[in-house]
Design a protein around this motif. Structure first.
Motif, PDB file in Angstrom:
ATOM      1  N   PRO A 125       0.780  -1.233   0.000  1.00 41.97           N
ATOM      2  CA  PRO A 125       0.000   0.000   0.000  1.00 41.97           C
ATOM      3  C   PRO A 125       0.818   1.292   0.000  1.00 41.97           C
ATOM      4  CG  PRO A 125      -0.039  -0.928   2.192  1.00 41.97           C
ATOM      5  CD  PRO A 125       0.707  -1.903   1.310  1.00 41.97           C
ATOM      6  N   ALA A 126       2.119   1.253   0.191  1.00 38.86           N
ATOM      7  CA  ALA A 126       2.911   2.490   0.129  1.00 38.86           C
ATOM      8  C   ALA A 126       2.764   3.085  -1.268  1.00 38.86           C
ATOM      9  CB  ALA A 126       4.371   2.203   0.438  1.00 38.86           C
ATOM     10  N   ASP A 127       2.653   4.404  -1.336  1.00 47.55           N
ATOM     11  CA  ASP A 127       2.513   5.053  -2.638  1.00 47.55           C
ATOM     12  C   ASP A 127       3.641   6.044  -2.923  1.00 47.55           C
ATOM     13  OD1 ASP A 127       1.784   6.953  -0.813  1.00 47.55           O
ATOM     14  OD2 ASP A 127      -0.139   7.440  -1.726  1.00 47.55           O
ATOM     15  N   ARG A 128       4.596   6.147  -2.000  1.00 44.97           N
ATOM     16  CA  ARG A 128       5.757   7.019  -2.183  1.00 44.97           C
ATOM     17  C   ARG A 128       7.027   6.191  -2.052  1.00 44.97           C
ATOM     18  NH1 ARG A 128       5.721  10.477   2.435  1.00 44.97           N
ATOM     19  NH2 ARG A 128       4.349   8.941   3.311  1.00 44.97           N
ATOM     20  N   PRO A 129       8.075   6.562  -2.778  1.00 47.46           N
ATOM     21  CA  PRO A 129       9.337   5.814  -2.682  1.00 47.46           C
ATOM     22  C   PRO A 129      10.008   6.016  -1.324  1.00 47.46           C
ATOM     23  CG  PRO A 129       9.619   7.751  -4.057  1.00 47.46           C
ATOM     24  CD  PRO A 129       8.151   7.671  -3.725  1.00 47.46           C
ATOM     25  N   LEU A 130      10.966   5.148  -1.016  1.00 48.83           N
ATOM     26  CA  LEU A 130      11.763   5.332   0.196  1.00 48.83           C
ATOM     27  C   LEU A 130      12.464   6.682   0.116  1.00 48.83           C
ATOM     28  CD1 LEU A 130      13.435   1.820   0.618  1.00 48.83           C
ATOM     29  CD2 LEU A 130      11.532   2.773   1.927  1.00 48.83           C
ATOM     30  N   GLN A 131      12.639   7.314   1.260  1.00 47.47           N
ATOM     31  CA  GLN A 131      13.282   8.629   1.285  1.00 47.47           C
ATOM     32  C   GLN A 131      14.764   8.496   0.976  1.00 47.47           C
ATOM     33  OE1 GLN A 131      13.267  10.587   5.083  1.00 47.47           O
ATOM     34  NE2 GLN A 131      14.173  12.443   4.270  1.00 47.47           N
ATOM     35  N   ALA A 132      15.203   9.196  -0.071  1.00 45.40           N
ATOM     36  CA  ALA A 132      16.630   9.243  -0.400  1.00 45.40           C
ATOM     37  C   ALA A 132      17.296  10.200   0.575  1.00 45.40           C
ATOM     38  CB  ALA A 132      16.821   9.715  -1.832  1.00 45.40           C
ATOM     39  N   LEU A 133      18.472   9.833   1.047  1.00 47.17           N
ATOM     40  CA  LEU A 133      19.215  10.653   2.001  1.00 47.17           C
ATOM     41  C   LEU A 133      20.427  11.259   1.313  1.00 47.17           C
ATOM     42  CD1 LEU A 133      19.070   8.155   4.999  1.00 47.17           C
ATOM     43  CD2 LEU A 133      17.556  10.100   4.560  1.00 47.17           C
ATOM     44  N   ASP A 134      20.825  12.427   1.775  1.00 49.52           N
ATOM     45  CA  ASP A 134      21.975  13.116   1.197  1.00 49.52           C
ATOM     46  C   ASP A 134      23.271  12.573   1.783  1.00 49.52           C
ATOM     47  OD1 ASP A 134      20.373  14.808  -0.322  1.00 49.52           O
ATOM     48  OD2 ASP A 134      20.190  16.255   1.311  1.00 49.52           O
ATOM     49  N   ILE A 135      24.263  12.406   0.901  1.00 46.59           N
ATOM     50  CA  ILE A 135      25.598  11.973   1.329  1.00 46.59           C
ATOM     51  C   ILE A 135      26.602  12.987   0.794  1.00 46.59           C
ATOM     52  CG2 ILE A 135      27.361  10.197   1.141  1.00 46.59           C
ATOM     53  CD1 ILE A 135      25.236   8.171   0.772  1.00 46.59           C
ATOM     54  N   GLU A 136      27.521  13.355   1.653  1.00 48.98           N
ATOM     55  CA  GLU A 136      28.591  14.267   1.265  1.00 48.98           C
ATOM     56  C   GLU A 136      29.919  13.628   1.641  1.00 48.98           C
ATOM     57  OE1 GLU A 136      27.827  17.747   3.586  1.00 48.98           O
ATOM     58  OE2 GLU A 136      25.923  18.169   2.601  1.00 48.98           O
ATOM     59  N   THR A 137      30.969  14.101   1.006  1.00 48.27           N
ATOM     60  CA  THR A 137      32.313  13.670   1.372  1.00 48.27           C
ATOM     61  C   THR A 137      33.001  14.861   2.025  1.00 48.27           C
ATOM     62  OG1 THR A 137      32.339  12.193  -0.528  1.00 48.27           O
ATOM     63  CG2 THR A 137      34.442  12.631   0.531  1.00 48.27           C
ATOM     64  N   SER A 138      33.498  14.648   3.212  1.00 46.17           N
ATOM     65  CA  SER A 138      34.172  15.727   3.940  1.00 46.17           C
ATOM     66  C   SER A 138      35.576  15.943   3.377  1.00 46.17           C
ATOM     67  CB  SER A 138      34.236  15.411   5.432  1.00 46.17           C
ATOM     68  OG  SER A 138      35.082  14.302   5.655  1.00 46.17           O
ATOM     69  N   ALA A 139      36.238  16.998   3.840  1.00 44.26           N
ATOM     70  CA  ALA A 139      37.589  17.325   3.379  1.00 44.26           C
ATOM     71  C   ALA A 139      38.587  16.211   3.687  1.00 44.26           C
ATOM     72  CB  ALA A 139      38.051  18.630   4.028  1.00 44.26           C
ATOM     73  N   ASP A 140      38.356  15.466   4.764  1.00 42.43           N
ATOM     74  CA  ASP A 140      39.287  14.387   5.128  1.00 42.43           C
ATOM     75  C   ASP A 140      38.890  13.030   4.525  1.00 42.43           C
ATOM     76  OD1 ASP A 140      37.058  13.947   6.677  1.00 42.43           O
ATOM     77  OD2 ASP A 140      38.138  13.775   8.582  1.00 42.43           O
ATOM     78  N   GLY A 141      37.937  13.020   3.560  1.00 40.81           N
ATOM     79  CA  GLY A 141      37.576  11.795   2.853  1.00 40.81           C
ATOM     80  C   GLY A 141      36.548  10.921   3.552  1.00 40.81           C
ATOM     81  N   HIS A 142      35.882  11.450   4.569  1.00 42.15           N
ATOM     82  CA  HIS A 142      34.845  10.692   5.274  1.00 42.15           C
ATOM     83  C   HIS A 142      33.480  10.944   4.627  1.00 42.15           C
ATOM     84  CE1 HIS A 142      36.761   9.562   9.317  1.00 42.15           C
ATOM     85  NE2 HIS A 142      37.724   9.745   8.440  1.00 42.15           N
ATOM     86  N   LEU A 143      32.648   9.919   4.644  1.00 46.21           N
ATOM     87  CA  LEU A 143      31.263  10.081   4.185  1.00 46.21           C
ATOM     88  C   LEU A 143      30.438  10.678   5.307  1.00 46.21           C
ATOM     89  CD1 LEU A 143      30.562   6.731   2.314  1.00 46.21           C
ATOM     90  CD2 LEU A 143      30.827   8.981   1.317  1.00 46.21           C
ATOM     91  N   ILE A 144      29.633  11.667   4.985  1.00 48.01           N
ATOM     92  CA  ILE A 144      28.735  12.287   5.949  1.00 48.01           C
ATOM     93  C   ILE A 144      27.324  12.067   5.438  1.00 48.01           C
ATOM     94  CG2 ILE A 144      28.081  14.411   7.127  1.00 48.01           C
ATOM     95  CD1 ILE A 144      30.956  13.532   7.731  1.00 48.01           C
ATOM     96  N   LEU A 145      26.517  11.376   6.228  1.00 48.63           N
ATOM     97  CA  LEU A 145      25.124  11.103   5.875  1.00 48.63           C
ATOM     98  C   LEU A 145      24.237  12.115   6.567  1.00 48.63           C
ATOM     99  CD1 LEU A 145      23.031   9.157   4.571  1.00 48.63           C
ATOM    100  CD2 LEU A 145      23.044   7.913   6.715  1.00 48.63           C
TER     101      LEU A 145
END
Length: 149
Positions: A125-145
């Motif tokens: 019964p869901a009528d909307r997709p799963l929520q996409a989340l933003d991902i960034e890469t920090s200056a030191d190469g870490h993923l930030i969600l």
């Protein structure tokens, strides 16, 4: 003069018909109370928390290509592909149950909604997709969600 009250008078026994009626009324009352509780839960489901939270996921090198990674708290999944890293909330867009990852798709255990690996709805019964989340890469190469708004 009124007749005195006698304590040795036998009490009136309940008939079978009255007993069955009493049982039915009790069952109907319990079903109504349960239905009311479920209906109340449905109409008072809280909106997702719109506050933004940032989670440091560590270095990009910790992820394997095409190998999804569940967050330790189980609230999101990371899917690294050749075209980039995608992240989705694991909260079903129907009523907020946590969906389960099944290798090729996601399944909601509460009401049977199914979502493709890209978050789109396969089955309601869901009528909307799963929520996409933003991902960034920090200056030191870490993923930030970024969770939420």
């Amino acid at each position: 003069m009124p007749e005195p009250l006698r304590l040795d008078t036998p009490s009136r026994a309940i008939s079978r018909r009255d007993f069955i009626a009493l049982i039915w009324k009790g069952l109907l009352w319990m079903i109504s109370a349960l239905g009311g509780t479920i209906t109340l839960r449905f109409f008072t489901y809280p909106a997702p928390d719109e506050r933004s939270a940032s989670i440091d996921l560590g270095p990009v090198s910790n992820l394997s290509l095409n190998e999804p990674t569940l967050l330790p708290n189980g609230s999101a999944i990371l899917i690294p592909t050749a075209s980039g890293i995608k992240a989705f909330s694991l909260e079903c867009t129907h009523l907020g149950c946590q969906v389960a990852y099944k290798r090729t798709h996601f399944v909601c255990p509460c009401h049977g909604s199914e979502f493709a690996i890209d978050g789109t709805v396969i089955k309601g019964p869901a009528d909307r997709p799963l929520q996409a989340l933003d991902i960034e890469t920090s200056a030191d190469g870490h993923l930030i969600l970024r969770m939420g708004g």
